[in-house]
Design a protein around this motif. Sequence first.
Motif, PDB file in Angstrom:
ATOM      1  N   ASN A  61      45.535  67.284  39.352  1.00 28.23           N
ATOM      2  CA  ASN A  61      44.470  68.251  39.662  1.00 28.23           C
ATOM      3  C   ASN A  61      44.321  68.399  41.166  1.00 28.23           C
ATOM      4  OD1 ASN A  61      42.641  70.170  38.774  1.00 28.23           O
ATOM      5  ND2 ASN A  61      40.898  68.747  38.818  1.00 28.23           N
ATOM      6  N   ASP A  62      44.444  67.278  41.888  1.00 28.08           N
ATOM      7  CA  ASP A  62      44.355  67.303  43.349  1.00 28.08           C
ATOM      8  C   ASP A  62      45.735  67.029  43.937  1.00 28.08           C
ATOM      9  OD1 ASP A  62      43.453  67.327  45.928  1.00 28.08           O
ATOM     10  OD2 ASP A  62      42.437  65.395  45.822  1.00 28.08           O
ATOM     11  N   ASN A  63      46.572  68.029  44.291  1.00 27.62           N
ATOM     12  CA  ASN A  63      46.285  69.431  44.108  1.00 27.62           C
ATOM     13  C   ASN A  63      47.521  70.198  43.671  1.00 27.62           C
ATOM     14  OD1 ASN A  63      44.904  71.859  44.145  1.00 27.62           O
ATOM     15  ND2 ASN A  63      45.412  72.229  46.279  1.00 27.62           N
TER      16      ASN A  63
ATOM     17  N   PRO B  10      50.516  70.890  54.008  1.00 33.97           N
ATOM     18  CA  PRO B  10      49.773  69.642  53.830  1.00 33.97           C
ATOM     19  C   PRO B  10      48.306  69.892  54.222  1.00 33.97           C
ATOM     20  CG  PRO B  10      51.261  69.467  55.727  1.00 33.97           C
ATOM     21  CD  PRO B  10      51.463  70.830  55.130  1.00 33.97           C
ATOM     22  N   GLU B  11      47.400  69.222  53.504  1.00 30.71           N
ATOM     23  CA  GLU B  11      45.978  69.544  53.600  1.00 30.71           C
ATOM     24  C   GLU B  11      45.422  69.426  55.012  1.00 30.71           C
ATOM     25  OE1 GLU B  11      43.539  67.163  51.049  1.00 30.71           O
ATOM     26  OE2 GLU B  11      41.834  68.522  51.174  1.00 30.71           O
ATOM     27  N   VAL B  12      44.670  70.389  55.427  1.00 29.28           N
ATOM     28  CA  VAL B  12      43.931  70.467  56.678  1.00 29.28           C
ATOM     29  C   VAL B  12      44.858  70.361  57.892  1.00 29.28           C
ATOM     30  CG1 VAL B  12      42.094  69.490  58.131  1.00 29.28           C
ATOM     31  CG2 VAL B  12      41.768  69.679  55.675  1.00 29.28           C
TER      32      VAL B  12
ATOM     33  N   ILE C 267      40.201  61.693  40.497  1.00 26.02           N
ATOM     34  CA  ILE C 267      40.707  62.122  41.813  1.00 26.02           C
ATOM     35  C   ILE C 267      41.242  60.932  42.592  1.00 26.02           C
ATOM     36  CG2 ILE C 267      38.382  62.003  42.829  1.00 26.02           C
ATOM     37  CD1 ILE C 267      39.240  64.208  44.769  1.00 26.02           C
ATOM     38  N   HIS C 268      42.399  61.141  43.247  1.00 24.03           N
ATOM     39  CA  HIS C 268      43.023  60.146  44.112  1.00 24.03           C
ATOM     40  C   HIS C 268      43.317  58.836  43.394  1.00 24.03           C
ATOM     41  CE1 HIS C 268      41.550  62.148  48.108  1.00 24.03           C
ATOM     42  NE2 HIS C 268      42.181  62.982  47.313  1.00 24.03           N
ATOM     43  N   THR C 269      43.597  58.925  42.089  1.00 24.56           N
ATOM     44  CA  THR C 269      43.978  57.712  41.354  1.00 24.56           C
ATOM     45  C   THR C 269      45.289  57.950  40.610  1.00 24.56           C
ATOM     46  OG1 THR C 269      42.973  58.219  39.207  1.00 24.56           O
ATOM     47  CG2 THR C 269      41.524  57.261  40.891  1.00 24.56           C
TER      48      THR C 269
ATOM     49  N   CYS D 245      46.397  76.435  49.529  1.00 25.76           N
ATOM     50  CA  CYS D 245      46.216  75.284  48.640  1.00 25.76           C
ATOM     51  C   CYS D 245      46.576  74.082  49.507  1.00 25.76           C
ATOM     52  CB  CYS D 245      47.155  75.397  47.449  1.00 25.76           C
ATOM     53  SG  CYS D 245      48.889  75.465  47.915  1.00 25.76           S
ATOM     54  N   HIS D 246      46.819  72.918  48.918  1.00 25.52           N
ATOM     55  CA  HIS D 246      47.508  71.892  49.712  1.00 25.52           C
ATOM     56  C   HIS D 246      48.532  71.210  48.836  1.00 25.52           C
ATOM     57  CE1 HIS D 246      45.443  68.212  48.249  1.00 25.52           C
ATOM     58  NE2 HIS D 246      44.346  68.915  48.245  1.00 25.52           N
ATOM     59  N   LEU D 247      49.731  71.125  49.386  1.00 24.45           N
ATOM     60  CA  LEU D 247      50.883  70.652  48.613  1.00 24.45           C
ATOM     61  C   LEU D 247      51.050  69.127  48.691  1.00 24.45           C
ATOM     62  CD1 LEU D 247      53.327  71.566  46.931  1.00 24.45           C
ATOM     63  CD2 LEU D 247      54.553  72.040  49.060  1.00 24.45           C
ATOM     64  N   ASP D 248      50.330  68.479  49.588  1.00 22.20           N
ATOM     65  CA  ASP D 248      50.488  67.030  49.734  1.00 22.20           C
ATOM     66  C   ASP D 248      49.566  66.286  48.772  1.00 22.20           C
ATOM     67  OD1 ASP D 248      48.207  67.967  51.135  1.00 22.20           O
ATOM     68  OD2 ASP D 248      48.065  66.056  52.153  1.00 22.20           O
ATOM     69  N   HIS D 249      49.697  65.001  48.719  1.00 18.11           N
ATOM     70  CA  HIS D 249      48.895  63.996  48.015  1.00 18.11           C
ATOM     71  C   HIS D 249      49.788  63.037  47.249  1.00 18.11           C
ATOM     72  CE1 HIS D 249      45.051  64.994  49.325  1.00 18.11           C
ATOM     73  NE2 HIS D 249      44.363  64.924  48.229  1.00 18.11           N
ATOM     74  N   GLN D 250      49.123  61.995  46.779  1.00 24.49           N
ATOM     75  CA  GLN D 250      49.837  60.928  46.078  1.00 24.49           C
ATOM     76  C   GLN D 250      50.336  61.437  44.731  1.00 24.49           C
ATOM     77  OE1 GLN D 250      46.633  61.399  45.648  1.00 24.49           O
ATOM     78  NE2 GLN D 250      46.306  60.985  43.470  1.00 24.49           N
TER      79      GLN D 250
HETATM   80 ZN   LIG Z   1      42.478  65.133  47.760  1.00 23.65          ZN
END
Ligand SMILES: [Zn+2]
Length: 609
Positions: free
Chosen positions: A291-293, A329-331, A454-456, A281-286
């Motif tokens: 949902n993401d993610n 973290p993603e990628v 997404i990303h908001t 999966c990816h555990l990072d993001h704002q």
């Molecule tokens: Zn994303």
Amino acid sequence: MRLAFPVLLSLAGFAAVASAQAPPLLPEKDVAALANELSGETAKQNLEALVQFHRQRGSQGFHSAAELVLERARAYGLADAQILRFPADGKIFYGTQRSRPAWDAEYAELAELRDGAEVGIASYAAEPIVLAEDSESADVTTDLVDVGEGTKDSDYAGKQVKGKIVLVSAQASRVQDLAVGKFGAAGIVSYAQNQKTAWSGENEDLIRWGHLDTFSDNKTFAFMVSLKTARAMQKRLAAGDAIRLHARVKAGQHPGFYEVVTATIPGSDPRLKDEEFAFSCHLDHQKPGANDNASGCATILEVARTLQKLIGDGTLARPARAIRFIFPPEVEGTVTLLNARPELASRIKAVVQMDMVGGGPETKAVFHVTRGPLSLPSFVHEVAWEFANWVNGQTYRYAATGEAEYPLVAPSGGKEPLRAEDAAYSMGSDQDVYQDSSFAIPAIYLNDWPDRYIHTNLDSAANIDPTKLKRAAFIGAASAYFLANDSRLGNATSGAAIASDSGTKAEGEGKLVFARLKEPRGPLAVFGYDYFADHARRAGVPTPKLLGYAGLRGTGDEYAYEALNFTDGKRNAQQIRDAVSAEYGPVPLELVLEYLRALEKIGITKLNP
Ligand SMILES: [Zn+2]
């Protein structure tokens, strides 16, 4: 576009096309146990815990999320639960990934000075999404200048931006070298609207996640504002009003770590002790990033809890191979993991990757069971689709009649049918890393698209449907449990057959054969760093036309990804051209050749003797 696997239809396990209700591939008692134990509520509670953190790569928020996942994995009784830490300082390379230094923020406030008072516009404490990632500290009071998109010289013509803050429609990373580097602006306010869907622009209150370029020499800060805020500012500026802003930021990059949480359920067969099936999966993001993610992380955590419990109490037999759970973290975290731990890269025989799997009706999401690229055909996709198709049937039947043996409904969730789609390969997340030819690990990619939030700031837990989490968990868990026992796993055939039966006979340079070198491993354009662009620039290699090519079904990036994956020391340039043409639509041989030669010049491939 779809791959056909006629050979598989004759294999045991696929021979019997399931009758309308009988579950496929697994004994019904196993399916019933999974369907009963998997909890959409438990997954959603873990999601609600994760969305509390602003989970930027290498940040304190990410670390808190990692600790939370680790604590759950231990509480569930998983083996070998730990956080792997890989130094990230902006200099160390992991394969094709130049590590990005950690980034943290303490505070950020943007206010307008009006009649001697400060009127708040954006506050990091209230909504951390307002500060673009990789912003640096500043304390400036200055005027705002509207420069349109802000990505070309003409946007700045006749405007004095030196020492001022620029208002731009582009992502801050695309603006900083011009606005700050060339024209001396003090900072950026962006209302970038990326990731377009049919709903884009309808909700003017959305604030999008912003980014500066991690490696740019023109360090600065950027605030992200909504379309509504930007439009109001533009109107006033156009009318001749001055907008005087006070920006205060305490934030910056620092040497840190890529942290990857991992845990396993051991396998039973000592002969297969060097093989694993993985979930990622990816555990990072704002923040909130529900949902993401957080959805993918909470769902693979629920798969882990369920399998561990059912295997632990003997309800399910222990699978032959171990099952591993990975939260990076993603990628960039995945490229790092597979390079820094090559023994893991060779153990993992297939992966279920979940990236956005919980979007309820409000998000407008369509759920996809996404196949791998043509360069890496694998039967694992047939397995995932068998289960997903069965879930489609059961959940539609339930929605339509109120009766089904396996409705897979969470008590607090929706009752809509899943209607999962069997989707051709799409790029953009960790599946690109696993399926890169350096690793060649087939990835079953479960993902929602579109998602209007997404990303908001509105990608919130309120939009997440526990029923959907349960169904995604079921498709993943059932596929993994079947594959972890399947003798064919790890014996995936290469895509050789596909290219070799192409009709065009190679002539001239079309006969050239290139081979990919063993290092560096990973795809060539990864998060926050483009290995190809960076090395091509250093080597004086002009940007190959293939990268800007638009095919019938693919972009230049997709052609390039697959052209490299097909570069195996056996196929000639003509065959590679034919293979990527079959996948994404016709492309001239010259464009493929130019790209293959560029790869050789930057030391990714060599021309065969
Ligand atoms: Zn994303």
